[in-house]
Design a protein around this motif. Structure first.
Motif, PDB file in Angstrom:
ATOM      1  N   ARG A 120     -28.989 -45.586 -36.929  1.00 16.09           N
ATOM      2  CA  ARG A 120     -29.717 -45.963 -36.026  1.00 16.09           C
ATOM      3  C   ARG A 120     -30.931 -45.010 -35.743  1.00 16.09           C
ATOM      4  O   ARG A 120     -30.607 -43.755 -35.860  1.00 16.09           O
ATOM      5  CB  ARG A 120     -29.323 -46.192 -34.653  1.00 16.09           C
ATOM      6  N   MET A 121     -32.144 -45.536 -35.980  1.00 12.66           N
ATOM      7  CA  MET A 121     -33.301 -44.480 -36.092  1.00 12.66           C
ATOM      8  C   MET A 121     -34.092 -45.029 -34.991  1.00 12.66           C
ATOM      9  O   MET A 121     -34.243 -46.011 -34.464  1.00 12.66           O
ATOM     10  CB  MET A 121     -34.207 -44.701 -37.263  1.00 12.66           C
ATOM     11  N   ALA A 122     -34.215 -43.734 -34.238  1.00 12.83           N
ATOM     12  CA  ALA A 122     -35.139 -44.051 -33.007  1.00 12.83           C
ATOM     13  C   ALA A 122     -36.245 -42.730 -32.591  1.00 12.83           C
ATOM     14  O   ALA A 122     -36.258 -41.615 -33.462  1.00 12.83           O
ATOM     15  CB  ALA A 122     -34.073 -43.675 -31.860  1.00 12.83           C
ATOM     16  N   HIS A 123     -37.132 -43.258 -31.861  1.00 10.82           N
ATOM     17  CA  HIS A 123     -38.368 -42.220 -31.722  1.00 10.82           C
ATOM     18  C   HIS A 123     -37.826 -41.160 -30.788  1.00 10.82           C
ATOM     19  O   HIS A 123     -37.218 -41.461 -29.734  1.00 10.82           O
ATOM     20  CB  HIS A 123     -39.494 -43.233 -31.016  1.00 10.82           C
ATOM     21  N   ALA A 124     -37.871 -40.056 -31.109  1.00  8.32           N
ATOM     22  CA  ALA A 124     -37.217 -38.856 -30.275  1.00  8.32           C
ATOM     23  C   ALA A 124     -38.024 -38.683 -28.968  1.00  8.32           C
ATOM     24  O   ALA A 124     -37.360 -38.322 -28.235  1.00  8.32           O
ATOM     25  CB  ALA A 124     -37.456 -37.330 -31.344  1.00  8.32           C
ATOM     26  N   ASP A 125     -39.109 -39.033 -28.892  1.00  6.35           N
ATOM     27  CA  ASP A 125     -39.596 -39.152 -27.780  1.00  6.35           C
ATOM     28  C   ASP A 125     -39.234 -40.044 -26.437  1.00  6.35           C
ATOM     29  O   ASP A 125     -38.987 -39.936 -25.280  1.00  6.35           O
ATOM     30  CB  ASP A 125     -41.433 -39.044 -27.632  1.00  6.35           C
ATOM     31  N   CYS A 126     -39.121 -41.243 -26.928  1.00  9.00           N
ATOM     32  CA  CYS A 126     -38.707 -42.246 -25.924  1.00  9.00           C
ATOM     33  C   CYS A 126     -37.515 -42.896 -26.266  1.00  9.00           C
ATOM     34  O   CYS A 126     -36.785 -43.750 -25.389  1.00  9.00           O
ATOM     35  CB  CYS A 126     -40.034 -43.232 -25.922  1.00  9.00           C
TER      36      CYS A 126
END
Length: 158
Positions: A120-126
């Motif tokens: 799973r790839m996610a935005h580190a900030d949100c």
């Protein structure tokens, strides 16, 4: 210009950007090495084991990727050990990361939808999931059927 795409038989494939890209990175093993580099793999032995290549094949592919400017080789030395080489993505290699992400996204949806994503790839900030999409240079999201194709400067007609 209305029938431009209908005239494709008058074009040559010479200079095709997709064909050129596939010539550089189209082999399965090459894409898997780039996947590993994009995930932070740097050491030769880790590439070999994570991609499942023989050492000679991995060495050849990594050499090709360095030669094409997608990876760079850097020396490092751990205390008490001989100098070794590690591999890092160059700016040119980093520019392929969205392509790898798009392939992963497509594969998650169509190649193995029952199993679900392996990563799973996610935005580190949100924390929101990453999605690859097409946008124009002005920032508008572009859907299917909203693309206009015109001749580019590299198009060669027969």
């Amino acid at each position: 210009m209305d029938d431009f795409l209908g005239e494709r038989d008058t074009w040559t494939s010479e200079g095709c950007s997709i064909a050129g890209a596939l010539d550089l990175v189209g082999a399965r093993s090459t894409l898997l090495l780039l996947r590993e580099a994009s995930l932070g793999t740097t050491r030769f032995g880790d590439f070999v084991s994570r991609v499942g290549l023989s050492e000679p094949m991995a060495a050849r592919r990594l050499k090709d990727l360095v030669g094409e400017g997608l990876l760079e080789r850097r020396s490092y030395r751990e205390p008490g050990s001989r100098a070794r080489e590690e591999y890092r993505l160059t700016a040119k290699g980093q520019a392929l990361v969205p392509v790898l992400m798009a392939l992963r996204q497509w594969g998650d949806e169509y190649a193995s939808p029952e199993a679900g994503p392996t990563l799973r790839m996610a935005h580190a900030d949100c924390g929101a999931e990453l999605r690859v999409e097409v946008r124009c240079a002005a920032g508008h999201r572009v859907g299917r059927g909203e693309v206009e194709v015109t001749p580019g400067p590299g198009l060669v007609r027969r």
